[in-house]
Design a protein around this motif. Structure first.
Motif, mmCIF file in Angstrom:
data_model
loop_
_atom_site.group_PDB
_atom_site.id
_atom_site.type_symbol
_atom_site.label_atom_id
_atom_site.label_comp_id
_atom_site.label_asym_id
_atom_site.label_seq_id
_atom_site.Cartn_x
_atom_site.Cartn_y
_atom_site.Cartn_z
ATOM 1 N N MET A 34 0.832 -1.206 0.000
ATOM 2 C CA MET A 34 0.000 0.000 0.000
ATOM 3 C C MET A 34 0.867 1.256 0.000
ATOM 4 N N ILE A 35 2.035 1.140 0.579
ATOM 5 C CA ILE A 35 3.013 2.227 0.601
ATOM 6 C C ILE A 35 4.370 1.640 0.239
ATOM 7 N N TYR A 36 5.263 2.486 -0.239
ATOM 8 C CA TYR A 36 6.593 2.000 -0.603
ATOM 9 C C TYR A 36 7.395 1.654 0.644
ATOM 10 N N LYS A 37 7.439 2.597 1.586
ATOM 11 C CA LYS A 37 8.302 2.420 2.743
ATOM 12 C C LYS A 37 7.767 3.263 3.886
ATOM 13 N N PHE A 44 12.197 9.714 10.331
ATOM 14 C CA PHE A 44 11.448 10.114 9.144
ATOM 15 C C PHE A 44 12.135 11.227 8.352
ATOM 16 N N GLU A 45 12.478 12.324 9.005
ATOM 17 C CA GLU A 45 13.063 13.461 8.279
ATOM 18 C C GLU A 45 14.391 13.087 7.634
ATOM 19 N N GLU A 46 15.253 12.429 8.365
ATOM 20 C CA GLU A 46 16.559 12.032 7.830
ATOM 21 C C GLU A 46 16.403 11.081 6.640
ATOM 22 N N GLU A 47 15.539 10.093 6.768
ATOM 23 C CA GLU A 47 15.368 9.092 5.708
ATOM 24 C C GLU A 47 14.722 9.696 4.460
ATOM 25 N N THR A 48 13.760 10.592 4.640
ATOM 26 C CA THR A 48 13.132 11.194 3.465
ATOM 27 C C THR A 48 14.102 12.126 2.747
ATOM 28 N N TRP A 49 14.967 12.815 3.497
ATOM 29 C CA TRP A 49 15.981 13.646 2.846
ATOM 30 C C TRP A 49 16.974 12.784 2.069
#
Length: 116
Positions: A34-37, A44-49
């Motif tokens: 349903m979602i990639y990851k 969250f912030e570090e991984e999305t960056w």
């Protein structure tokens, strides 16, 4: 939900979730497709960056063509999709980023894509 969910996780699982109202955790949503990851709130912030930085280093025209093909795959038949992929391959192969990717492969170095 009734349009997208069966396409993401299959008819049977989507039916069960919709009719039974089961809650789905982020971990389960990732497992089901349903979602990639998912990332914890702490990371969250570090991984999305990191993910954004990875995408920013990639050939943007090729990414746009891939997105177009994926979006159209939901309504195209196989013949239409193969024609679109052929057109997109020709377009992608005419970019400077394509040439850079080939040269980087031959020279055994990381490519430096510029979105051209």
């Amino acid at each position: 939900g009734t349009y997208f969910l069966p396409r993401l996780i299959g008819f049977q699982k989507a039916s069960a979730l919709a009719m039974l109202g089961d809650k789905v955790s982020a971990e389960e949503a990732e497992r089901l497709g349903m979602i990639y990851k998912y990332f914890s709130a702490e990371s969250f912030e570090e991984e999305t960056w990191k993910m954004a930085a990875q995408l920013a280093k990639m050939p943007t025209k090729a990414l746009a063509l891939t997105k177009e093909a994926l979006n159209q795959s939901l309504t195209n038949n196989l013949e239409e999709q193969l024609a679109l992929e052929s057109k997109n391959q020709i377009e992608a192969a005419s970019t400077a980023d394509y040439k850079e990717g080939v040269n980087a492969f031959i020279e055994k170095r990381k490519p430096n894509f510029k979105g051209e």
